[in-house]
Design a protein around this motif. Structure first.
Motif: not given
Length: 648
Positions: A156, A166, A218-219, A222-223, A229, A266-267, A269, A553
């Protein structure tokens, strides 16, 4: 954006209008008097239906803990409860904490100061990880989301300084919060023993490093997509991604006794750009970030001077006016670290069998109502409908408090001071987590996020279970003094809300065992996404104070609110109940009063819409609301029938 005509203002944003009618604003009609007379406690970010109960529960438990440490109450026969009392005693003993001062934190930070290169970090990374230092890489063993009977290893991204990724997009607010954090941590480091120049360098570099991390993390929005993930890599492919950080050696030492055949990222990027974050060029900033993050995380467990110095950032983020008392902090520490044991004590002493029996009956009634609604659903094909009903029938229900706790509590030993105990608890939990890799999942366990004394409820898609901790079964959610209609508008709607999460945009991607699996026909899933998108549109962009609601969201919670209220209304109608009472209590449970700071933070971080919107908009989508209050096109709560969302 949907056009709303709701009249009367928004609770604590404008002056509460005590004369507004339910036809114009259900939330304010029910809650204006409460909003007008209720004050936010100085040490709380907000006050509301949930927090009012929470304050009373904590007050009772603090009294009990104080009686235990003063030998006015006999320790209950609950496994490891003596550790709860001992930790509370250490936390409330500010004289000892003041005498110890910053010495243990200074000693631990010295270990980070001795790192002079990425080579040094590679040599020390395993021990730093095991001892809960803040590394820019995070590993956790948890259920494999595609085979939930066993555990897997997840990689993570680290937590940022600001509340959410964000948060950096709101430049003015980000600058304000980072300025507060910068000044705070320069002061904290100096109290720990750093000179002024070094304090400034470390904090400035830490903030700069965090700003570089932010675009890769991630924001909350996104989560919200749990399935995104799940990105498995073979061990070989995973470790080969790292150029300068010696990941193969790192994992080989941590999991020396377990086989690591793959890692779930999970992330993606963050993983893709990991070498732009962990490299020799960035090492100085990375080191400072580790120092500052660790100091921020642990300063509160030491002296009162450090507690006060470490407070301004929380004040800026959450709008809290005063630092909590020592007794309140002692309770929070104890509940955060040993919460499941505290919950068992609360459940056994304050949760009655009559309430449990009543709520169990209501829960299974709600499940049967949901079953009927699925069977009569007019947009699902028969194949998908059968799969949905199979998932519903497999749903597990957890009410009150667990009968079994994790073995980790048997392994925990406290230290000689509060700081030492916190370190030992967290290190023990981390090492215990490592041992779970490849082991079978024990589905009897509740998990640390749902101890019985918190006022909450939850659905776990990976287990396909719903959990209702004991403490939520109080007014306004539930009371034996309430009418059944009021209870349906409170705990009944909450129960059905959690059931609805099994069929929200996230839960719908998991099957009856909690595995990620597509059990939908293509046409049904397209229709479901179309309906969910209508829910997004319904909320997206609603202005509330200086913030706007993010429909993407909050979509999962909004879908669950709508499904929960719909099922509660159906159950109430079947019993020939009073829908006016139901809708009024529905509005009552979402009452909240807060300041602009916490509202801004929640807008960035919270998957839930503001309480005002939750109360009003779900009601506006139900035809029964219009019938109960005789709402017409001339009223503020009228929503064009074409805009009313109906899913479950």
């Amino acid at each position: 954006m949907t056009k709303f005509n709701i009249r009367g203002g928004i609770g604590d944003i404008t002056a509460p209008n005590t004369k507004v009618s339910p036809q114009d604003n259900l939330y304010l009609a029910v809650n204006s008097s409460w909003l007008k007379k209720t004050k936010i406690p100085a040490d709380q970010p907000y006050i509301g239906g949930f927090t009012e109960i929470d304050i009373n529960v904590k007050q009772q438990l603090r009294k009990d803990f104080t009686d235990f440490i003063n030998d006015k109450k006999t320790l209950p026969k609950i496994a490891n409860f003596n550790k709860v009392v001992s930790l509370y005693k250490q936390a409330v003993d500010m004289k000892t904490r003041n005498n110890i001062g910053a010495k243990p934190l200074k000693a631990d930070l010295h270990r980070l100061l001795e790192l002079h290169s990425l080579t040094d970090l590679n040599a020390q990374a395993v021990q730093l990880f095991k001892q809960d230092f803040r590394l820019p890489i995070v590993f956790e063993v948890d259920q494999d989301l595609k085979d939930t009977d066993k555990n897997a290893l997840y990689f993570e991204a680290p937590k940022l300084i600001l509340p959410d990724a964000s948060s950096y997009q709101n430049k003015d607010n980000a600058e304000r919060l980072l300025n507060v954090f910068t000044q705070q941590m320069k002061h904290v480091l100096q109290l720990i023993g750093f000179n002024k120049k070094d304090s400034e360098i470390h904090v400035d570099q830490a903030v700069a490093f965090d700003q570089e991390l932010a675009p890769l993390v991630k924001s909350q929005e996104e989560n919200n997509d749990f399935t995104a993930m799940y990105n498995p890599y073979s061990f070989k492919d995973f470790v080969s991604q790292f150029r300068e950080f010696e990941m193969k050696s790192f994992l080989g030492q941590i999991f020396a006794e377990q086989e690591v055949d793959r890692v779930i990222v999970t992330e993606p990027r963050f993983f893709k750009y990991i070498n732009e974050i962990i490299n020799s060029t960035h090492f100085a900033k990375l080191k400072s970030w580790m120092i500052v993050k660790y100091a921020y995380s642990y300063a509160n467990y030491l002296s009162q001077e450090l507690r006060e110095a470490n407070f301004p950032y929380s004040q800026a983020v959450y709008g809290i006016q005063e630092l909590s008392s020592i007794a309140k902090q002692a309770y929070e520490i104890t509940a955060n670290e040993l919460g499941e044991i505290v919950g068992v004590y609360y459940g056994k002493n304050y949760f009655g069998d009559e309430a449990k029996k009543d709520v169990e009956q209501m829960t299974y009634h709600m499940i049967s109502v949901y079953n009927e609604r699925l069977e009569n659903n007019d947009w699902l094909t028969e194949t998908t409908k059968k799969e949905a009903i199979k998932k519903l029938n497999a749903l597990k229900v957890k009410i009150g408090y667990p009968t079994k706790l994790s073995e980790v509590y048997d392994q925990i030993n406290l230290g000689d001071s509060l700081y030492d105990s916190i370190c030992k608890i967290r290190q023990t939990k981390k090492l215990f987590n490592i041992t779970k890799l490849n082991q079978k999942v024990d589905r009897q366990l509740w998990g640390e996020d749902m101890p019985a004394m918190i006022i909450n409820a939850g659905y776990a898609p990976n287990n396909n279970d719903i959990t209702f901790p004991a403490a939520i079964f109080q007014a306004p959610f539930y009371s034996s003094k309430n009418t059944s209609s009021e209870n349906y508008g409170g705990i009944g709607a909450v129960i059905a809300h959690e059931i609805s999460h099994a069929f929200d945009p996230n839960g719908s991607k998991f099957d009856e065992k909690g595995n990620i699996r597509n059990w939908w026909s293509k046409e049904d899933f397209e229709k479901f996404n179309e309906l969910a998108q209508a829910e997004v549109k319904l909320f997206d962009g609603i202005q509330i104070g200086a913030t706007k609601v993010n429909g993407h969201q909050t979509v999962g919670e909004n879908v669950a609110d709508l499904g929960g209220l719909t099922a509660a209304v159906k159950a109430c109608v079947e019993e020939k109940g009073n829908l006016t009472e139901l809708f009024e209590n529905w509005a009552r449970i979402w009452r909240r009063k807060m300041g602009p700071e916490i509202r801004q933070t929640l807008a960035e971080l919270d998957p839930h819409a503001p309480g005002e919107m939750r109360a009003n908009i779900a009601a506006q989508c139900l035809d029964e609301f219009y019938e109960a209050f005789n709402v017409t096109e001339n009223d503020g709560m009228w929503l064009d029938p074409k805009q009313r969302v109906k899913i479950w």
